[in-house]
Design an enzyme around this catalytic site. Structure first.
Site, PDB file in Angstrom:
ATOM      1  N   ASP A 114       0.887  -1.164   0.000  1.00 21.60           N
ATOM      2  CA  ASP A 114       0.000   0.000   0.000  1.00 21.60           C
ATOM      3  C   ASP A 114       0.925   1.214   0.000  1.00 21.60           C
ATOM      4  OD1 ASP A 114      -2.142   1.739   0.187  1.00 21.60           O
ATOM      5  OD2 ASP A 114      -2.271   1.560   2.366  1.00 21.60           O
TER       6      ASP A 114
ATOM      7  N   GLU B 135      -1.593  -1.836  -4.471  1.00 25.95           N
ATOM      8  CA  GLU B 135      -2.874  -1.144  -4.535  1.00 25.95           C
ATOM      9  C   GLU B 135      -2.763   0.020  -5.515  1.00 25.95           C
ATOM     10  OE1 GLU B 135      -6.115  -0.601  -1.338  1.00 25.95           O
ATOM     11  OE2 GLU B 135      -4.780   1.118  -1.143  1.00 25.95           O
TER      12      GLU B 135
ATOM     13  N   ASP C 284      -2.211   1.270   6.890  1.00 25.20           N
ATOM     14  CA  ASP C 284      -1.458   0.911   5.685  1.00 25.20           C
ATOM     15  C   ASP C 284      -0.982  -0.544   5.727  1.00 25.20           C
ATOM     16  OD1 ASP C 284      -0.875   3.904   4.571  1.00 25.20           O
ATOM     17  OD2 ASP C 284      -0.671   3.813   6.748  1.00 25.20           O
TER      18      ASP C 284
END
Length: 163
Positions: free
Chosen positions: A8, A68, A141
């Site tokens: 992320d 992501e 995260d």
């Protein structure tokens, strides 16, 4: 058996999670956040991110890195820094020889919870449940990175048996 890394990416924090996958069984290998100092120039922060990611990729040698995709919401001031962090992550993963796959936030949420608009708490709960973790993952995260890795494991298994 394969090692999957979920990322992320962000300029201030990049969450990562590594899973060892055997069939439909997942084992957590490592997870944490890479932090970069806010007071440092962007180029220095990107270098820190690159070095840290490169070290992780070298240590764990994941076959696949799931990242992501960038989500643009009302806060457009974060688009460029997050995009830069994503670029560094994609480059580091490719240079390490890993296959790179990207998932939208809604794909990740749908894959974990069955709802593409699930909230952070629901994603956090599913990550902990699927991986058998007891602690709340902080910062978010980290949970998001593990969620991306789980999402990829689900897709990877589906492709193997159906494609």
């Amino acid at each position: 058996m394969a090692v999957i890394m979920g990322l992320d990416p962000g300029m201030a924090r990049t969450g990562y999670g590594l899973l060892e996958v055997s069939g439909s069984n997942y084992r957590v290998v490592a997870y944490d956040c890479i932090h970069t100092p806010a007071a440092s120039p962007e180029a220095a922060r990107l270098e820190i991110l690159y070095r840290e990611l490169t070290a992780l990729l070298e240590r764990y040698r994941p076959q696949d890195v799931a990242v992501e995709q960038l989500f643009i919401n009302r806060n457009t001031s974060t688009v460029v820094p997050v995009g830069q962090a994503r670029g560094v992550a994609l480059l580091a993963a490719r240079q390490a020889g890993a296959a790179v796959v990207e998932y939208t936030p809604s794909q990740v949420k749908l894959g974990l919870t069955g709802a593409g608009r699930a909230g952070k708490k629901q994603v956090q709960y599913m990550v902990r449940t699927i991986l058998g973790l007891t602690e709340t993952l902080r910062p978010d995260d980290v949970a998001d990175a593990l969620a991306v890795a789980i999402c990829h494991c689900h897709h990877r298994g589906w492709r193997r048996f159906n494609g």
